[in-house]
Scaffold this active site. Structure first.
Site, PDB file in Angstrom:
ATOM      1  N   ASP A  12      44.699  37.400  39.972  1.00 45.92           N
ATOM      2  CA  ASP A  12      43.663  37.822  39.026  1.00 45.92           C
ATOM      3  C   ASP A  12      42.336  37.821  39.801  1.00 45.92           C
ATOM      4  O   ASP A  12      42.229  37.199  40.866  1.00 45.92           O
ATOM      5  CB  ASP A  12      43.630  36.802  37.871  1.00 45.92           C
ATOM      6  CG  ASP A  12      42.400  36.955  36.999  1.00 45.92           C
ATOM      7  OD1 ASP A  12      42.109  38.093  36.588  1.00 45.92           O
ATOM      8  OD2 ASP A  12      41.735  35.932  36.729  1.00 45.92           O
ATOM      9  N   ASP A  14      38.682  37.891  38.045  1.00 44.76           N
ATOM     10  CA  ASP A  14      37.579  37.162  37.392  1.00 44.76           C
ATOM     11  C   ASP A  14      37.967  35.726  37.074  1.00 44.76           C
ATOM     12  O   ASP A  14      38.932  35.476  36.352  1.00 44.76           O
ATOM     13  CB  ASP A  14      37.153  37.899  36.118  1.00 44.76           C
ATOM     14  CG  ASP A  14      36.567  39.256  36.449  1.00 44.76           C
ATOM     15  OD1 ASP A  14      35.620  39.291  37.249  1.00 44.76           O
ATOM     16  OD2 ASP A  14      37.069  40.262  35.927  1.00 44.76           O
TER      17      ASP A  14
HETATM   18  C1  XBP Z   1      38.272  39.394  33.012  1.00 41.42           C
HETATM   19  C2  XBP Z   1      37.560  40.169  32.009  1.00 41.42           C
HETATM   20  C3  XBP Z   1      36.676  41.234  32.434  1.00 41.42           C
HETATM   21  C4  XBP Z   1      35.284  40.930  32.812  1.00 41.42           C
HETATM   22  C5  XBP Z   1      34.452  42.170  32.679  1.00 41.42           C
HETATM   23  O1  XBP Z   1      39.524  38.919  32.506  1.00 41.42           O
HETATM   24  O2  XBP Z   1      37.746  39.993  30.842  1.00 41.42           O
HETATM   25  O3  XBP Z   1      36.584  42.039  31.320  1.00 41.42           O
HETATM   26  O4  XBP Z   1      34.734  39.924  31.989  1.00 41.42           O
HETATM   27  O5  XBP Z   1      34.967  43.258  33.340  1.00 41.42           O
HETATM   28  P1  XBP Z   1      40.708  38.526  33.488  1.00 41.42           P
HETATM   29  P2  XBP Z   1      34.647  44.769  32.838  1.00 41.42           P
HETATM   30  O6  XBP Z   1      40.151  37.627  34.553  1.00 41.42           O
HETATM   31  O7  XBP Z   1      41.693  37.800  32.619  1.00 41.42           O
HETATM   32  O8  XBP Z   1      41.291  39.790  34.092  1.00 41.42           O
HETATM   33  O9  XBP Z   1      33.303  44.761  32.191  1.00 41.42           O
HETATM   34  O10 XBP Z   1      34.668  45.599  34.113  1.00 41.42           O
HETATM   35  O11 XBP Z   1      35.725  45.190  31.865  1.00 41.42           O
HETATM   36 MG    MG Z   2      40.539  35.656  34.957  1.00 45.82          MG
END
Ligand code: XBP
Ligand code: MG
Length: 259
Positions: A12, A14
């Site tokens: 993953d 983020d």
């Molecule tokens: C990450 C997210 C992303 C970011 C924003 O979730 O939810 O939406 O917060 O990205 P995970 P965008 O780590 O579970 O994948 O604004 O580009 O959508």
């Molecule tokens: Mg995440």
């Protein structure tokens, strides 16, 4: 015992590779609101609540439902959300390209070790593809996007996490069964997505996810650890006594899984 050898690691982005949310995405959303002349502001706590919904466009819509429901009736609301989110992506890229986000402990080390060991690498994330590229190029190494055999990101699948779609999408392109891989996640939504695709998953928590439920994780750690900054094991399969998660540890855990 797992009859299938470990062949790939799926990360993953983020919260897992870097703490992107509080000081990255949140700041970029607020900058986009201000640039659009809106007085909306997501503080650290509110943003933590909004993280229940993954995906930036989906998160803006969720916020409107809670705080400005009348706006959702406007004919042009979809285009407005899309434009706001596009501006947010621009601010996020600027922030990351300026060196605003560093990788979490152990991430660069483990990725380097995995490459040396001949393991394949992949990304499974809900964030926008451009955000993945800018983070890898500026926080991991120039050219490092090419280290990843498959990058699954954003709107390539119909349903974002906690749906398993993105993990299925990545596994299909890796042409590997889930039993040949390990996933790395930081959140309950991410873990649900990975487990939905039957992937054994290592969770490294962060401030926003520390109190979430990770019952289905292989192990839950503070981070991947460095020799000089050992990780803490919070639950799950015991790893090395101290220090850092390395390929030997991953192979050990993986070999003990039942297919
Ligand atoms: C990450 C997210 C992303 C970011 C924003 O979730 O939810 O939406 O917060 O990205 P995970 P965008 O780590 O579970 O994948 O604004 O580009 O959508
Ligand atoms: Mg995440």
């Amino acid at each position: 015992m797992n009859p299938v050898p470990l062949q790939a690691l799926i990360f993953d982005i983020d919260g897992t590779l870097a703490d992107t949310e509080r000081d990255g995405h949140r700041v970029a959303f607020n900058a986009a609101f201000t640039a659009a002349g809106l007085d909306w502001h997501w503080d650290v706590e509110r943003y933590g609540e909004l993280l229940a919904v993954t995906g930036g466009k989906e998160r803006i819509r969720h916020f409107l439902k809670q705080s400005h429901p009348a706006l959702l009736q406007d004919a042009g609301i979809d285009a407005r959300i899309t434009a706001l989110h596009k501006a947010k992506t621009g601010f996020y890229r600027e922030l990351v390209a300026a060196g605003g986000l560093s990788l979490r402990p152990g991430v660069a080390r483990l990725i380097t070790e995995a490459r040396a060991a001949g393991l394949r690498l992949a990304i499974a994330t809900t964030t926008t593809p451009e955000n993945v590229e800018v983070l890898l190029e500026h926080s991991l190494a120039p050219g490092s996007s090419a280290w990843f055999a498959v990058i699954g990101a954003g709107d390539v699948v119909p349903e974002k996490k906690p749906a398993a779609d993105i993990y299925h999408w990545v596994l299909e392109r890796l042409n590997l069964p889930a039993a040949a891989c390990l996933a790395f996640e930081d959140s309950e939504n991410g873990l649900r997505a990975a487990r939905g695709a039957v992937l054994p998953t290592i969770v490294t928590i962060n401030d926003y996810t520390a109190n979430q439920r990770f019952d289905e994780a292989l192990t839950v750690l503070s981070d991947l650890g460095e020799a000089a900054q050992p990780f803490r094991r919070l639950s799950g399969d015991p790893g090395p006594a101290a220090g850092q998660i390395d390929i030997e540890t991953l192979r050990h855990w993986h070999s003990r899984l039942t297919a």
